[in-house]
Design a protein around this motif. Structure first.
Motif, PDB file in Angstrom:
ATOM      1  N   ASN A  36       0.831  -1.201   0.000  1.00 35.71           N
ATOM      2  CA  ASN A  36       0.000   0.000   0.000  1.00 35.71           C
ATOM      3  C   ASN A  36       0.870   1.256   0.000  1.00 35.71           C
ATOM      4  O   ASN A  36       0.590   2.229  -0.709  1.00 35.71           O
TER       5      ASN A  36
ATOM      6  N   LEU B 190     -17.241   6.709  -4.164  1.00 41.19           N
ATOM      7  CA  LEU B 190     -16.517   5.448  -4.083  1.00 41.19           C
ATOM      8  C   LEU B 190     -17.207   4.541  -3.068  1.00 41.19           C
ATOM      9  O   LEU B 190     -17.432   4.948  -1.926  1.00 41.19           O
TER      10      LEU B 190
ATOM     11  N   SER C 189     -16.901   1.068  -0.921  1.00 40.12           N
ATOM     12  CA  SER C 189     -15.808   0.207  -0.446  1.00 40.12           C
ATOM     13  C   SER C 189     -16.151  -1.274  -0.485  1.00 40.12           C
ATOM     14  O   SER C 189     -15.291  -2.112  -0.211  1.00 40.12           O
TER      15      SER C 189
ATOM     16  N   ASP D 184      -4.660   1.968  -3.357  1.00 38.61           N
ATOM     17  CA  ASP D 184      -5.110   1.438  -4.643  1.00 38.61           C
ATOM     18  C   ASP D 184      -6.536   1.866  -4.944  1.00 38.61           C
ATOM     19  O   ASP D 184      -6.861   2.266  -6.072  1.00 38.61           O
ATOM     20  N   MET D 185      -7.404   1.805  -3.953  1.00 35.39           N
ATOM     21  CA  MET D 185      -8.790   2.232  -4.133  1.00 35.39           C
ATOM     22  C   MET D 185      -8.850   3.721  -4.471  1.00 35.39           C
ATOM     23  O   MET D 185      -9.637   4.153  -5.315  1.00 35.39           O
ATOM     24  N   THR D 186      -7.995   4.502  -3.820  1.00 33.62           N
ATOM     25  CA  THR D 186      -7.941   5.939  -4.087  1.00 33.62           C
ATOM     26  C   THR D 186      -7.444   6.204  -5.505  1.00 33.62           C
ATOM     27  O   THR D 186      -7.989   7.060  -6.223  1.00 33.62           O
ATOM     28  N   ALA D 187      -6.415   5.472  -5.904  1.00 34.26           N
ATOM     29  CA  ALA D 187      -5.876   5.637  -7.257  1.00 34.26           C
ATOM     30  C   ALA D 187      -6.933   5.315  -8.305  1.00 34.26           C
ATOM     31  O   ALA D 187      -7.038   5.994  -9.337  1.00 34.26           O
ATOM     32  N   ARG D 188      -7.762   4.305  -8.024  1.00 34.86           N
ATOM     33  CA  ARG D 188      -8.814   3.958  -8.976  1.00 34.86           C
ATOM     34  C   ARG D 188      -9.886   5.049  -9.042  1.00 34.86           C
ATOM     35  O   ARG D 188     -10.488   5.278 -10.091  1.00 34.86           O
ATOM     36  N   GLY D 189     -10.098   5.731  -7.926  1.00 38.32           N
ATOM     37  CA  GLY D 189     -11.014   6.858  -7.938  1.00 38.32           C
ATOM     38  C   GLY D 189     -10.498   7.982  -8.817  1.00 38.32           C
ATOM     39  O   GLY D 189     -11.249   8.580  -9.597  1.00 38.32           O
TER      40      GLY D 189
ATOM     41  N   GLU E  17      -8.396   7.603 -11.287  1.00 39.15           N
ATOM     42  CA  GLU E  17      -8.466   7.098 -12.665  1.00 39.15           C
ATOM     43  C   GLU E  17      -9.869   7.301 -13.240  1.00 39.15           C
ATOM     44  O   GLU E  17     -10.030   7.599 -14.429  1.00 39.15           O
ATOM     45  N   ALA E  18     -10.883   7.156 -12.398  1.00 40.75           N
ATOM     46  CA  ALA E  18     -12.257   7.374 -12.862  1.00 40.75           C
ATOM     47  C   ALA E  18     -12.473   8.834 -13.235  1.00 40.75           C
ATOM     48  O   ALA E  18     -13.147   9.140 -14.221  1.00 40.75           O
TER      49      ALA E  18
END
Length: 225
Positions: A16, A88, A90, A99-104, A106-107
């Motif tokens: 992470n 987002l 969870s 990783d979840m933040t990075a995908r946000g 990216e969206a």
């Protein structure tokens, strides 16, 4: 039979931290100040964020990631202010990770929102929790936590990690101090056992009392970044 013991939590946190460092570098290259907003449910995260955008949004462009287990109530409230926002979910987890933040983010990129004009300030309103969010670096420049007066002045002793990792501590709902048994002296003593450096600001997101100090801090951090 010989066997090995693998400490999986340490590996998860190390992985992470690598993603978080890459994300922080990505945002720094674009002069984006990113803060992770953490608090218990009901402490006033969304109310504080709305007032912050109303008072500072004419100077600096905001983009917001709203994290929840479910629903889009908070995202709808922020969107009504004309701010770019993404919700987002969870999937039942009690925290966001890098990783979840990075995908946000990216969206945001996929929708073309951040391509139009990169924000000056990116906010993650983390899931309401004083435990899990403190463990995970999400790539933010600063970790901002809110404690509300009704929660009591003993919380730094009960949730030490949250207070240890926070860069600034906002005590919200000071307009209710006469109703609740909250001692600023005891609270500050308890905080300093965990964190000697973080500024403490007392404010009310509802009435605006003390809010200038928070806005001044945020403006200074965002501009310096």
């Amino acid at each position: 039979m010989k066997y090995d013991i693998l400490e999986t939590k340490e590996r998860v946190l190390a992985d992470n931290d690598k993603v978080a460092a890459d994300l922080r570098k990505f945002l720094k290259e674009r002069n984006i100040f990113f803060f992770n907003l953490m608090a218990s449910p009901g402490a006033g995260k969304t109310t504080l964020l709305k007032r912050t955008i109303e008072e500072l949004g004419h100077e600096l462009k905001f983009a917001v990631m709203e994290a929840d287990v479910d629903s889009d109530v908070d995202a709808a409230a922020i969107s009504a202010l004309g701010v770019d926002v993404i919700q987002l979910h969870s999937g039942g987890l009690c925290h966001m990770d890098a990783d979840m933040t990075a995908r946000g983010i990216e969206a945001f990129l996929g929708d073309g929102i951040l391509d139009e004009k990169w924000p000056d300030i990116l906010v993650l309103e983390n899931i309401g929790n004083l435990v899990c969010p403190a463990e995970f670096d999400v790539g933010a420049n600063k970790r901002v936590m809110i404690l509300s007066v009704p929660e009591g002045h003993d919380k730094p002793l009960k949730y030490p990690l949250m207070f240890q990792v926070s860069d600034i501590i906002l005590v919200n709902k000071i307009d209710t101090k006469e109703v609740f048994d909250f001692s600023e002296e005891e609270f500050e003593k308890n905080v300093r056992k965990q964190n000697e450096r973080a500024p403490i600001i007392y404010l009310s997101a509802k009435t605006g009392e003390g809010f200038d100090a928070w806005i001044d801090w945020l403006r200074g951090e965002a501009i310096c970044e």
